[in-house]
Design an enzyme around this catalytic site. Structure first.
Site, mmCIF file in Angstrom:
data_model
loop_
_atom_site.group_PDB
_atom_site.id
_atom_site.type_symbol
_atom_site.label_atom_id
_atom_site.label_comp_id
_atom_site.label_asym_id
_atom_site.label_seq_id
_atom_site.Cartn_x
_atom_site.Cartn_y
_atom_site.Cartn_z
ATOM 1 C CE1 TYR A 12 -10.009 -0.664 1.314
ATOM 2 C CE2 TYR A 12 -7.797 -1.362 0.913
ATOM 3 C CZ TYR A 12 -8.991 -0.694 0.645
ATOM 4 O OH TYR A 12 -9.052 0.355 -0.367
ATOM 5 C CG ASP A 59 -4.572 -15.897 16.792
ATOM 6 O OD1 ASP A 59 -4.231 -16.343 15.650
ATOM 7 O OD2 ASP A 59 -3.882 -15.551 17.652
ATOM 8 C CB SER A 126 1.673 -8.951 -1.580
ATOM 9 O OG SER A 126 2.355 -7.888 -1.721
ATOM 10 C CE1 TYR A 151 2.085 -8.550 4.236
ATOM 11 C CE2 TYR A 151 3.290 -7.392 2.558
ATOM 12 C CZ TYR A 151 2.009 -8.031 2.946
ATOM 13 O OH TYR A 151 0.838 -8.218 1.990
ATOM 14 C CE LYS A 155 0.496 -11.552 2.362
ATOM 15 N NZ LYS A 155 -0.375 -12.245 2.830
ATOM 16 C CG PHE A 180 0.462 -4.962 -8.661
ATOM 17 C CD1 PHE A 180 0.125 -6.320 -8.848
ATOM 18 C CD2 PHE A 180 1.615 -4.535 -9.251
ATOM 19 C CE1 PHE A 180 0.921 -7.073 -9.463
ATOM 20 C CE2 PHE A 180 2.681 -5.487 -9.780
ATOM 21 C CZ PHE A 180 2.271 -6.666 -10.021
ATOM 22 N NE ARG A 233 5.257 1.512 -4.996
ATOM 23 C CZ ARG A 233 6.403 1.918 -5.101
ATOM 24 N NH1 ARG A 233 6.977 2.079 -6.461
ATOM 25 N NH2 ARG A 233 7.528 1.768 -4.271
ATOM 26 N N PRO A 298 13.165 4.382 2.829
ATOM 27 C CG PRO A 298 15.031 4.377 4.678
ATOM 28 C CD PRO A 298 13.548 5.033 4.163
ATOM 29 C CG ASP A 300 9.227 3.383 -0.973
ATOM 30 O OD1 ASP A 300 8.297 2.472 -0.786
ATOM 31 O OD2 ASP A 300 8.935 4.551 -0.794
HETATM 32 P P1 NAD Z 1 -6.458 -5.639 6.929
HETATM 33 O O1 NAD Z 1 -5.405 -5.841 7.990
HETATM 34 O O2 NAD Z 1 -7.605 -4.862 6.665
HETATM 35 O O3 NAD Z 1 -7.234 -7.332 7.089
HETATM 36 C C1 NAD Z 1 -6.615 -8.538 7.606
HETATM 37 C C2 NAD Z 1 -7.522 -9.046 8.834
HETATM 38 O O4 NAD Z 1 -6.750 -10.389 9.060
HETATM 39 C C3 NAD Z 1 -7.665 -8.063 9.977
HETATM 40 O O5 NAD Z 1 -8.979 -7.569 10.296
HETATM 41 C C4 NAD Z 1 -6.959 -8.960 11.002
HETATM 42 O O6 NAD Z 1 -7.619 -8.486 12.429
HETATM 43 C C5 NAD Z 1 -7.191 -10.232 10.488
HETATM 44 N N1 NAD Z 1 -6.052 -11.157 11.121
HETATM 45 C C6 NAD Z 1 -4.759 -11.064 10.884
HETATM 46 N N2 NAD Z 1 -4.117 -12.298 11.796
HETATM 47 C C7 NAD Z 1 -5.382 -13.111 12.086
HETATM 48 C C8 NAD Z 1 -5.182 -14.205 12.953
HETATM 49 N N3 NAD Z 1 -4.316 -14.770 13.256
HETATM 50 N N4 NAD Z 1 -6.312 -14.820 12.938
HETATM 51 C C9 NAD Z 1 -7.587 -14.037 12.713
HETATM 52 N N5 NAD Z 1 -7.592 -13.137 12.103
HETATM 53 C C10 NAD Z 1 -6.524 -12.359 11.762
HETATM 54 O O7 NAD Z 1 -5.679 -6.128 5.603
HETATM 55 P P2 NAD Z 1 -6.243 -5.884 4.114
HETATM 56 O O8 NAD Z 1 -5.426 -4.795 3.575
HETATM 57 O O9 NAD Z 1 -7.482 -6.311 4.005
HETATM 58 O O10 NAD Z 1 -5.174 -7.239 3.535
HETATM 59 C C11 NAD Z 1 -5.993 -8.664 3.200
HETATM 60 C C12 NAD Z 1 -4.902 -9.591 2.865
HETATM 61 O O11 NAD Z 1 -4.228 -8.895 1.583
HETATM 62 C C13 NAD Z 1 -3.426 -9.739 3.715
HETATM 63 O O12 NAD Z 1 -3.091 -11.116 3.767
HETATM 64 C C14 NAD Z 1 -2.542 -8.777 3.283
HETATM 65 O O13 NAD Z 1 -1.183 -9.167 3.467
HETATM 66 C C15 NAD Z 1 -2.700 -8.841 1.638
HETATM 67 N N6 NAD Z 1 -2.307 -7.685 0.734
HETATM 68 C C16 NAD Z 1 -2.873 -6.575 1.082
HETATM 69 C C17 NAD Z 1 -2.410 -5.333 0.286
HETATM 70 C C18 NAD Z 1 -2.637 -4.197 0.633
HETATM 71 O O14 NAD Z 1 -2.188 -2.983 0.279
HETATM 72 N N7 NAD Z 1 -3.737 -3.731 1.531
HETATM 73 C C19 NAD Z 1 -1.614 -5.587 -0.600
HETATM 74 C C20 NAD Z 1 -0.952 -6.903 -1.224
HETATM 75 C C21 NAD Z 1 -1.651 -8.081 -0.386
HETATM 76 C C1 WQD Z 2 3.091 3.711 -2.419
HETATM 77 C C2 WQD Z 2 3.908 4.980 -3.144
HETATM 78 C C3 WQD Z 2 5.754 5.720 -1.540
HETATM 79 C C4 WQD Z 2 3.310 7.107 1.761
HETATM 80 C C5 WQD Z 2 2.581 -1.356 0.036
HETATM 81 C C6 WQD Z 2 3.290 -3.019 0.504
HETATM 82 C C7 WQD Z 2 3.120 -3.892 -0.777
HETATM 83 C C8 WQD Z 2 1.558 -3.843 -0.812
HETATM 84 C C9 WQD Z 2 1.094 -2.578 -1.139
HETATM 85 C C10 WQD Z 2 0.868 -5.596 0.896
HETATM 86 C C11 WQD Z 2 5.536 4.715 -2.527
HETATM 87 C C12 WQD Z 2 4.752 6.565 -1.758
HETATM 88 C C13 WQD Z 2 3.443 6.605 0.576
HETATM 89 C C14 WQD Z 2 3.432 8.580 1.875
HETATM 90 C C15 WQD Z 2 4.723 8.572 -0.099
HETATM 91 N N1 WQD Z 2 1.157 -4.265 0.489
HETATM 92 N N2 WQD Z 2 4.423 7.316 -0.258
HETATM 93 N N3 WQD Z 2 4.292 9.310 0.999
HETATM 94 O O1 WQD Z 2 4.996 0.536 -0.401
HETATM 95 O O2 WQD Z 2 4.054 0.622 -2.947
HETATM 96 O O3 WQD Z 2 3.317 -0.959 -1.051
HETATM 97 O O4 WQD Z 2 1.327 -1.762 -0.063
HETATM 98 O O5 WQD Z 2 1.198 -6.650 0.312
HETATM 99 O O6 WQD Z 2 3.737 -5.071 -0.102
HETATM 100 O O7 WQD Z 2 4.821 -2.476 0.376
HETATM 101 O O8 WQD Z 2 2.466 1.155 -1.038
HETATM 102 O O9 WQD Z 2 0.917 3.140 -0.488
HETATM 103 O O10 WQD Z 2 2.847 2.840 1.130
HETATM 104 O O11 WQD Z 2 3.437 3.419 -0.989
HETATM 105 O O12 WQD Z 2 5.321 9.135 -1.103
HETATM 106 O O13 WQD Z 2 3.153 9.164 3.192
HETATM 107 O O14 WQD Z 2 3.582 6.135 -2.171
HETATM 108 O O15 WQD Z 2 7.009 6.042 -1.259
HETATM 109 O O16 WQD Z 2 6.258 5.244 -3.667
HETATM 110 P P1 WQD Z 2 3.849 0.586 -1.421
HETATM 111 P P2 WQD Z 2 2.548 2.834 0.022
#
Ligand code: NAD
Ligand code: WQD
Length: 348
Positions: A12, A59, A126, A151, A155, A180, A233, A298, A300
């Site tokens: 993504y 990988d 994150s 998770y 980080k 965020f 959020r 749980p 949150d």
């Molecule tokens: P995503 O799952 O869409 O993308 C991550 C990609 O990494 C995937 O396409 C997956 O196939 C690939 N991948 C995972 N492990 C791998 C490995 N060992 N070797 C090669 N490829 C691998 O996730 P995203 O939302 O794009 O998140 C990207 C980064 O941002 C992640 O590190 C995630 O923890 C961090 N992040 C995401 C969010 C969020 O809400 N989306 C929030 C904070 C931080």
């Molecule tokens: C947002 C708000 C839910 C779904 C997560 C990870 C965080 C970061 C971002 C990676 C919360 C509420 C959600 C639903 C709801 N990712 N909600 N009904 O939990 O803030 O953050 O993604 O690093 O580490 O924890 O994101 O989108 O799941 O939730 O009411 O069906 O929406 O309770 O308050 P979150 P979220």
């Protein structure tokens, strides 16, 4: 000499960032083992930019295969390390999977950086590193609380590993970006969020409900001590987030960093409640969302949002989009990918 290795480039945030990097003159290669993606994002990137990105289906936990990528691309000048597993719930059920994947992949990337003398790495961190933050908005110096999930701990540990490894390797430098709540899609609706795993984040849950893929959206608790009782959020548009990576990379490449490792929060600095997010969706789409108030989920945190002054001052980053823009683009993407599904079904 402007080749960037994006890990997780089919995912993504990686796929949207590649577009911003290409728009800003970088050459990009990707490595993604397709654990949580397929290569369709590369088709979307090609339609948007006219450029086909090479993706190594490797990988990153496999050190030898990872080294091979660096061997073949000795002109890499920087890495944006997105690849990781990111489902909070899954990490509670399978902590070993998360520690193994998220930490070994990072160790291997750092190993290759040292061996192949690649100096610059941007790391996807994150807001979950803050845990249940004691002060709002959170700044980069807000003390970390206990990680709420394995998770989140990957980080916290990832950031610590980078600090320790870089301290012993002065040619390396890094920016740690604490995202965020990323949401929304590219304005073309040609790429967006399409994980293999079932979506559990709020915005895709809302759009999937509205399109009829799921029967309802459950609001996880409306009895919190917030202005409307639902959690708060900091939702950040994926294109704003993508651009911050380009700025962070340029910041390192121009050696504007004061410290070897710099940390930035990336949110828009405004708290939006879950109910406000739903109402924003209804307003911009004209859809009536089928939602109900349910139990608290749980783990949150009640409220979290960023102080973004540091990213504004040092990176010159200013988010351009708000929650309504996020909902508009997420809805366009949901409609586009659902239509694609129908077309594929009819072709079959
Ligand atoms: P995503 O799952 O869409 O993308 C991550 C990609 O990494 C995937 O396409 C997956 O196939 C690939 N991948 C995972 N492990 C791998 C490995 N060992 N070797 C090669 N490829 C691998 O996730 P995203 O939302 O794009 O998140 C990207 C980064 O941002 C992640 O590190 C995630 O923890 C961090 N992040 C995401 C969010 C969020 O809400 N989306 C929030 C904070 C931080
Ligand atoms: C947002 C708000 C839910 C779904 C997560 C990870 C965080 C970061 C971002 C990676 C919360 C509420 C959600 C639903 C709801 N990712 N909600 N009904 O939990 O803030 O953050 O993604 O690093 O580490 O924890 O994101 O989108 O799941 O939730 O009411 O069906 O929406 O309770 O308050 P979150 P979220």
């Amino acid at each position: 000499m402007n080749k960037i290795l994006v890990t997780g480039g089919c995912g993504y945030i990686g796929s949207h960032t590649i577009i911003d990097l290409l728009d800003n003159g970088f050459e990009v290669i990707s490595v993604d083992n397709l654990y949580n993606a397929d290569e369709s994002a590369l088709d979307g990137i090609e339609k948007i930019t006219g450029k086909r990105i090479k993706n190594y289906v490797v990988d990153l936990c496999d050190l030898e295969a990872t080294k091979q990528i660096f061997q073949e691309n000795q002109d890499i000048i920087g890495i944006i390390h997105f690849a990781a597993l990111k489902s909070v719930g899954e990490s509670v059920e399978q902590p070993l999977l998360y520690f193994r994947n998220n930490l070994n992949s990072l160790l291997n990337i750092l190993d290759c950086m040292i061996q192949f003398r690649v100096s610059n790495i941007i790391f996807s961190s994150s807001c979950s590193v803050y845990g249940n933050a004691t002060e709002l908005p959170v700044t980069e110096d807000t003390p970390w609380q206990e990680a709420e999930s394995p998770y989140a701990r990957t980080k916290q540990m990832g950031e610590q590993i980078i600090h320790d490894v870089l301290r012993g390797n002065p040619i390396l430098q890094s920016v740690l970006l604490r995202y965020f709540n990323p949401a929304g899609a590219h304005p073309s609706a040609l790429i967006g969020e399409s994980p293999r795993n079932v979506a559990s984040n709020l915005v895709p849950v809302i759009t999937e409900t509205a399109i009829g893929k799921r029967p309802e959206t459950v609001v996880f608790g409306a009895d919190y001590p917030t202005r409307d009782g639902s959690c708060i959020r900091d939702f950040i548009h994926i294109m704003d987030l993508a651009h911050a990576h380009t700025l962070a990379l340029q910041y390192l490449l121009q050696n504007n960093n004061e410290k070897q490792v710099e940390v930035f929060n990336l949110g828009i600095g405004e708290g939006v409640s879950v109910l406000e997010a739903i109402h924003a969706f209804e307003k911009v789409t004209g859809e009536n969302l089928n939602y109900r108030i349910g139990e608290r989920r749980p783990g949150d945190v009640v409220a979290i949002y960023a102080n973004l002054n540091k990213a504004a001052d040092k990176l010159g980053w200013q988010p351009a989009y708000n929650i309504e823009d996020i909902m508009r683009s997420a809805w366009a993407w949901e409609q586009a990918r659902s239509n694609n599904g129908i077309v594929i079904f009819m072709l079959l």
